[in-house]
Scaffold this motif. Structure first.
Motif, PDB file in Angstrom:
ATOM      1  N   ALA A 183      -3.403  -0.929  -0.799  1.00 26.35           N
ATOM      2  CA  ALA A 183      -4.669  -1.081  -0.858  1.00 26.35           C
ATOM      3  C   ALA A 183      -5.109  -0.412  -2.427  1.00 26.35           C
ATOM      4  O   ALA A 183      -6.322  -0.590  -2.669  1.00 26.35           O
ATOM      5  CB  ALA A 183      -5.396   0.163  -0.078  1.00 26.35           C
ATOM      6  N   ARG A 214      -9.483  -5.312   1.951  1.00 24.54           N
ATOM      7  CA  ARG A 214      -9.233  -3.789   2.174  1.00 24.54           C
ATOM      8  C   ARG A 214      -7.641  -3.480   1.793  1.00 24.54           C
ATOM      9  O   ARG A 214      -7.421  -2.437   1.032  1.00 24.54           O
ATOM     10  CB  ARG A 214      -9.097  -3.609   3.809  1.00 24.54           C
ATOM     11  CG  ARG A 214     -10.614  -3.557   4.380  1.00 24.54           C
ATOM     12  CD  ARG A 214     -10.623  -3.196   5.838  1.00 24.54           C
ATOM     13  NE  ARG A 214      -9.990  -3.990   6.722  1.00 24.54           N
ATOM     14  CZ  ARG A 214     -10.769  -5.297   7.090  1.00 24.54           C
ATOM     15  NH1 ARG A 214     -11.756  -5.467   6.892  1.00 24.54           N
ATOM     16  NH2 ARG A 214      -9.918  -6.040   7.780  1.00 24.54           N
ATOM     17  N   ASP A 215      -6.604  -4.555   2.027  1.00 22.64           N
ATOM     18  CA  ASP A 215      -5.302  -4.099   1.409  1.00 22.64           C
ATOM     19  C   ASP A 215      -4.524  -5.408   1.619  1.00 22.64           C
ATOM     20  O   ASP A 215      -5.084  -6.399   1.964  1.00 22.64           O
ATOM     21  CB  ASP A 215      -4.544  -3.038   2.372  1.00 22.64           C
ATOM     22  CG  ASP A 215      -4.511  -3.413   3.803  1.00 22.64           C
ATOM     23  OD1 ASP A 215      -4.013  -4.443   4.111  1.00 22.64           O
ATOM     24  OD2 ASP A 215      -5.081  -2.634   4.717  1.00 22.64           O
TER      25      ASP A 215
END
Length: 704
Positions: A183, A214-215
């Protein structure tokens, strides 16, 4: 190597303006492969790291599993200098050595740890040091710089950055960079962009804009669910194939979309969220040859025409849209309005072209330059006609039909349809010839004289087409070789390799009973004769192409060399000669006979003047030479007869009987006897043996 607990997954995305669709797949593959290779070379990938790559019209991206935050330290042994230069007689460091160590970050205390090893010439000093492993941020920066510099970009464009001063070069302007390690953002910069976690989805249908990734692992899913984008090229292509099949089944009974991998790749490079829709046009347009309609729909509109179960074009086509409106009728109607003028143009060209006969266009070819050293297309056609008539006569094919087909073969180059769509040359010539009332064989030959156009293409469908295709390709080969335009390396601007392979395929697959030298002689006549140098170069060129083709078919270099070194004239016999050589090589007598054949060839090469292959039996003194001659008297007629009827395997199999007398001859007979008559007779015996053994192939090439 660190274990998987010390790793995270990495996501890198370069967000750009619409990339060239025909090049997208290649650029996307290169981006991913080069980035992976660079990170691996720097020691930043675990052994179990897995690559997933993405390429859509507006993004190039890579996902890598098990990426290290820092590469392992490495022990590096560096070669410094000869010991005699680095050390004094009493073993102390010289100024040169101390300077070198300082440059490496060491001091004089490191002298005691230096290793002395011989490099084969003298003793050399080696410095053993630990190099700290590169960090991911530094390694990724290097990987990105290397990768962007190696992309197979068809045409680079320069553009200004936001500061208004700086200019960078890339395939299209880049507007965003994502680099996530898990992340966490990896601080890298390229093309004036600094990495973050923000990207953009579909231009019109993204649920969120911008998109915050988000990641690394959520990238593809977020793009689908929030961005309305299928980022993977392969997944998007598979979805288009699925939708095409489904839409075709809805469009009508047994309709199928035309198969075209290049078009499929291009359309995959045009859309981010494919939506296949069905369009149609007026059936009146189907009066135009379907090749014209298919080409204009594919080339100009990127549509997939629908064919019925017989392969005939229907009046329906499939559109791969990039948007999914609730009511698709507006999109469909717009595409139908766009395609109609294209089809109308094709119909207009077809109607206009048929107002003039092909024959009336032939004179216009005198004004079209073919090559500044070889004249006009009109002059070229005159040569092709002469060659075609000569080949037809040799093969027992109607020379009059061959002449008419050759005369009209290029006439469609002056039609409006071929002027608009050069890919239709030959195809339109056939349609117009049939409209002019010419025989079907002549019309087919006009289309087929370009065949085979590519590897795996079909051959001309009738003998007239075969003759004109041979004449056309041979005229090109002989003409261009005569002016020294011989392909070198990768350069082959006139596709002479393809022309040579076309000639080879026709001779072999159609089993044409004509020699390659006969063909070249026929093709030479309309020109000033080829020089011996150019004729030899052309023959070598043709046999080299044949050798390459045979290697691809699985024949060994030895087998090919044995057969082709004789430059057999009838190429239709090549396959049976190769089969015979393979069968012969499996015989227990083969190795000894191949070695003997090589020995005989070497003896004969050293003799001054020509050795006549004849034997005077009264001069045979030794029992071994008498036995060899008697065996030859028995075996040679059998081998010759089998060779004459084309049974090459039988011809070579009979040679097995020669092994014992040949071995005995070399064991007990002195070929270079002092007596000139004996020596000459023994050489004549060997020449007879050599002649008998090398009709099918040069067996010496099988000797290890």
């Amino acid at each position: 190597m660190s274990n998987s607990l010390d790793t995270k997954h990495l996501l890198v995305e370069l967000f750009v303006e619409e990339l060239p669709p025909k090049a997208l797949k290649k650029i996307g593959d290169a981006f991913a492969q080069n980035l992976q290779a660079s990170l691996k070379a720097q020691g930043l990938l675990a052994d179990n790291s897995v690559l997933t790559h993405f390429a859509s019209p507006r993004r190039l991206a890579v996902h890598l599993t098990h990426v290290l935050v820092q590469a392992s330290d490495k022990q590096v042994m560096q070669k410094l200098m000869p010991a005699s230069v680095g050390l004094t007689a009493d073993g102390k460091a010289t100024p040169a050595l101390l300077k070198k160590l300082t440059a490496l970050g060491a001091n004089d205390s490191a002298v005691a740890d230096l290793k002395r090893e011989s490099d084969g010439k003298a003793e050399v000093l080696f410095f053993n040091s630990i190099v700290t492993g590169v960090t991911l941020s530094d390694g990724l920066q290097k990987a990105m710089d290397d990768t962007l510099g190696k992309l197979p970009i068809p045409k680079v464009m320069g553009y200004q950055l936001a500061d208004g001063w700086s200019t960078v070069n890339f395939v299209r302007p880049a507007h965003g960079l994502v680099a996530l390690y898990g992340a966490d953002v990896v601080p890298v910069s390229v093309l004036g962009l600094t990495a973050g976690n923000i990207t953009r989805g579909h231009r019109f249908e993204a649920g969120l804009d911008p998109l915050y990734i988000r990641d690394a692992d959520s990238y593809a899913k977020q793009l689908v669910s929030e961005g309305a984008v299928i980022a993977s090229f392969a997944e998007r292509r598979a979805e288009i194939v699925r939708q095409l099949a489904l839409a075709a089944s809805e469009a009508g009974d047994k309709l199928t979309p035309i198969h075209d991998d290049d078009l499929l790749d291009e359309v995959t490079g045009l859309v981010e969220r494919p939506n296949v829709l069905i369009g149609q046009f007026e059936e009146a347009f189907l009066e135009v040859p379907q090749e014209c309609l298919i080409l204009t729909m594919k080339a100009n509109q990127k549509y997939f025409p629908l064919l019925d179960s017989l392969g005939n074009l229907s009046n329906k086509f499939l559109i791969v849209s990039n948007i999914r409106p609730a009511d698709p009728s507006t999109v469909i109607g717009g595409n139908e309005r766009v395609v109609r003028p294209r089809l109308a143009d094709a119909k207009f060209f077809f109607d206009q072209d048929r107002k003039k006969t092909l024959a009336s266009r032939v004179a216009g070819l005198d004004k079209v330059v073919y090559h500044n050293k070889l004249g006009t297309q009109g002059e070229r056609i005159a040569r092709v006609r002469a060659i075609a008539q000569a080949i037809a006569t040799k093969l027992g094919i109607d020379p009059q039909q061959a002449d008419v087909a050759a005369q009209l073969a290029k006439a469609d180059l002056l039609t409006d349809m071929v002027g608009e769509f050069p890919e239709l040359q030959g195809i339109m010539g056939r349609y117009y010839a049939l409209h002019d009332g010419l025989a079907a064989d002549v019309a087919d030959a006009i289309e087929d004289h370009y065949k085979p156009r590519f590897a795996g293409d079909t051959l001309p469908r009738n003998p007239v087409g075969m003759v004109v295709a041979l004449a056309d390709k041979l005229e090109t080969l002989v003409g261009l070789f005569s002016i020294g335009q011989i392909p070198t390396g990768d350069k082959d601007p006139f596709a002479l390799r393809r022309h040579a392979l076309g000639v080879i395929r026709m001779l072999i697959e159609s089993k044409l009973d004509i020699g390659i030298n006969e063909l070249i002689a026929a093709a030479e006549k309309p020109f000033n004769a080829l020089s011996d140098e150019h004729r030899t170069a052309l023959l070598t060129f043709i046999f080299d192409r044949l050798a390459n083709a045979l290697r691809e078919q699985g024949y060994s270099a030895q087998e090919i060399d044995a057969v082709l070194s004789l430059q057999p004239q009838r190429l239709a016999d090549i396959a049976s000669r190769l089969a015979a050589v393979r069968a012969f090589a499996a015989l227990p007598e083969a190795p000894a006979l191949a070695a003997a054949n090589k020995r005989v060839g070497n003896i004969l090469k050293k003799v001054e003047g020509e050795v006549v292959a004849q034997v005077d039996a009264t001069l045979l003194k030794e029992a071994a030479e008498v036995a060899l001659n008697q065996t030859l008297i028995s075996v040679k007629p059998q081998a010759d007869a089998a060779f004459a009827r084309g049974d090459y395997s039988a011809s070579l199999q009979t040679l097995a009987a020669l092994k014992t007398p040949v071995d005995a001859f070399f064991d007990s007979v002195m070929v270079n006897a002092e007596d000139a008559a004996l020596r000459s007779n023994r050489l004549g015996l060997l020449a007879t043996l050599h002649q008998a053994m090398n009709q099918v192939a040069d067996l010496s090439k099988l000797a290890s």
